[in-house]
Design a protein around this motif. Structure first.
Motif, PDB file in Angstrom:
ATOM      1  N   PHE A  67       0.771  -1.329  -0.061  1.00  0.00           N
ATOM      2  CA  PHE A  67       0.154   0.172   0.000  1.00  0.00           C
ATOM      3  C   PHE A  67       0.687   1.352  -0.081  1.00  0.00           C
ATOM      4  CE2 PHE A  67      -2.639  -3.305   1.676  1.00  0.00           C
ATOM      5  CZ  PHE A  67      -3.768  -3.171   0.949  1.00  0.00           C
ATOM      6  N   LEU A  68       2.010   1.126   0.028  1.00  0.00           N
ATOM      7  CA  LEU A  68       3.036   2.265  -0.273  1.00  0.00           C
ATOM      8  C   LEU A  68       3.699   2.230  -1.631  1.00  0.00           C
ATOM      9  CD1 LEU A  68       4.730   2.082   3.436  1.00  0.00           C
ATOM     10  CD2 LEU A  68       2.934   3.570   2.630  1.00  0.00           C
ATOM     11  N   GLY A  69       3.168   1.408  -2.530  1.00  0.00           N
ATOM     12  CA  GLY A  69       3.635   1.399  -3.752  1.00  0.00           C
ATOM     13  C   GLY A  69       4.613   0.244  -4.191  1.00  0.00           C
ATOM     14  N   SER A  73      -2.462   1.881  -4.420  1.00  0.00           N
ATOM     15  CA  SER A  73      -1.071   2.888  -3.973  1.00  0.00           C
ATOM     16  C   SER A  73      -0.931   3.603  -5.002  1.00  0.00           C
ATOM     17  CB  SER A  73      -0.002   1.939  -3.489  1.00  0.00           C
ATOM     18  OG  SER A  73       0.366   1.295  -5.053  1.00  0.00           O
ATOM     19  N   THR A  76      -3.097  -3.964  -5.313  1.00  0.00           N
ATOM     20  CA  THR A  76      -2.539  -3.067  -4.284  1.00  0.00           C
ATOM     21  C   THR A  76      -1.608  -1.758  -5.178  1.00  0.00           C
ATOM     22  OG1 THR A  76      -0.599  -4.634  -3.993  1.00  0.00           O
ATOM     23  CG2 THR A  76      -2.470  -4.619  -2.316  1.00  0.00           C
ATOM     24  N   THR A  82      -3.689   6.477  -4.626  1.00  0.00           N
ATOM     25  CA  THR A  82      -3.608   7.123  -3.468  1.00  0.00           C
ATOM     26  C   THR A  82      -2.474   8.218  -3.302  1.00  0.00           C
ATOM     27  OG1 THR A  82      -4.685   5.325  -2.398  1.00  0.00           O
ATOM     28  CG2 THR A  82      -3.348   7.117  -1.135  1.00  0.00           C
TER      29      THR A  82
END
Length: 354
Positions: free
Chosen positions: A109-111, A210, A206, A213
């Motif tokens: 979720f952070l890339g 990510s 994901t 987002t």
């Protein structure tokens, strides 16, 4: 490259070290995984990241304030990677598997991709540290890391442009490196295991979440110019931070890049001694540095015991040093971040012309 092996038929050093570390946890009646200190840190870091993000996209502060917030967002993302994802992916965050899985998947979720990270870092890097052709961490575009790599004219400037390469790491990781691994089925020249159906789903879902987002939504809310400037600041902050922390552990002066025997493809030292020959610590006396980098300044201890949470490294450090002294094994440690960074730049300068 065929599989590299180590001389593990006899491992007197690591046998003694493991026994002493096991006895330490028994005497302390403690688990080698994380505890309330780590869980509290996780809460602080995740709350900080969410708060920074919400202020940026909801409050939409003036440009100079949002840029500061983007810097802090990048630094916090790096800290979550060091402290939460890293322990989770190694299975050292908790004694409960599903908790480790959740924390490890914070990277998704952070890339990044947790699957690709485990293949590249947990399996390959930790096994074949600094071995040319095996350790993908030393295959850095436009840079020469050891004498086995081809020398180019521009390498003599690599100690100058290195920081710019590091600044690109995070954004290239998100938009290129993971996808290259996904479609080739390899980390460098090494094939990783076949992905299961749900792992394909996790990768794509994901990645979409990510990217939306971290990149798309800020552009929609802040506008192109303000968002793109902020995003570049954020990704640069992450890239430089994580690059420096990992480079100071393995690419500094007096660190080895062992070459397997050409006939047997075996490295003559036992695996644990190999880790000590290829790894260095830095700033271990600084509680601030240790807190922020998730104990990765205790890189020696981490490489020897990746299943032990970083919160235990200061005590494990004492045991490792004593055992190294007893077995007459070199233990490398820099007193500060700056001394290690200077050594890193010096190494890059010297290896370019070696």
């Amino acid at each position: 490259m065929s599989k590299v092996t180590f001389n593990n038929s006899k491992s007197p050093f690591f046998d003694a070290l493991r026994s002493r570390v096991d006895n330490y946890f028994k005497s302390q009646e403690a688990k080698p995984t994380g505890n309330i200190k780590l869980y509290f840190k996780t809460g602080v870091l995740l709350t900080t990241l969410v708060s920074l993000y919400l202020v940026i996209v909801i409050v939409n502060p003036p440009l100079w304030i949002s840029n500061i917030l983007f810097v802090l967002e990048g630094i916090t993302i790096a800290a979550i990677g060091f402290n939460v994802m890293h322990d989770g992916a190694h299975g050292s965050y908790s004694s409960v598997k599903w908790v480790n899985d959740i924390m490890g998947h914070s990277l998704d979720f952070l890339g990044g991709s947790t699957f690709m990270w485990k293949a590249k870092h947990n399996i390959i890097h930790h096994t074949y540290t600094n071995v040319e052709g095996m350790d993908d961490d030393i295959a850095i575009p436009l840079m020469r890391i050891n004498t086995e790599q081809e020398k180019k004219w521009y390498h003599k400037y690599q100690h100058i442009y290195a920081i710019f390469m590091y600044a690109l790491l995070y954004i290239v990781w998100i938009f290129y490196t993971d996808f290259a691994k996904y479609f080739t089925g390899k980390v460098g020249d090494i094939k990783y295991r076949k992905m299961k159906p749900y792992e394909h789903v996790v990768f794509w879902v994901t990645k979409a979440i990510s990217i939306f987002t971290l990149f798309v939504l800020p552009i929609m809310v802040l506008g192109w110019l303000k968002a793109v400037v902020g995003i570049l600041i954020m990704t640069t902050s992450v890239g430089i931070t994580i690059s420096i922390v990992f480079q100071l552990a393995h690419i500094v002066e007096d660190i080895s890049f062992p070459t397997p025997h050409p006939d047997t493809n075996k490295i003559e030292s036992e695996w644990a001694v190999h880790q000590l020959n290829t790894t260095a610590n830095f700033a271990t006396k600084s509680k601030i540095v240790s807190w922020f980098v998730g104990g990765l300044n205790f890189q020696v201890e981490h490489h020897l015991f990746p299943k032990i949470s970083h919160i235990h490294y200061p005590e494990i450090n004492k045991i490792v040093k004593e055992t190294c002294k007893e077995f007459n094994i070199r233990y490398q440690e820099f007193p500060s971040v700056m001394s290690a960074f200077r050594s890193h730049l010096s190494y890059l300068k010297n290896i370019a012309v070696a």
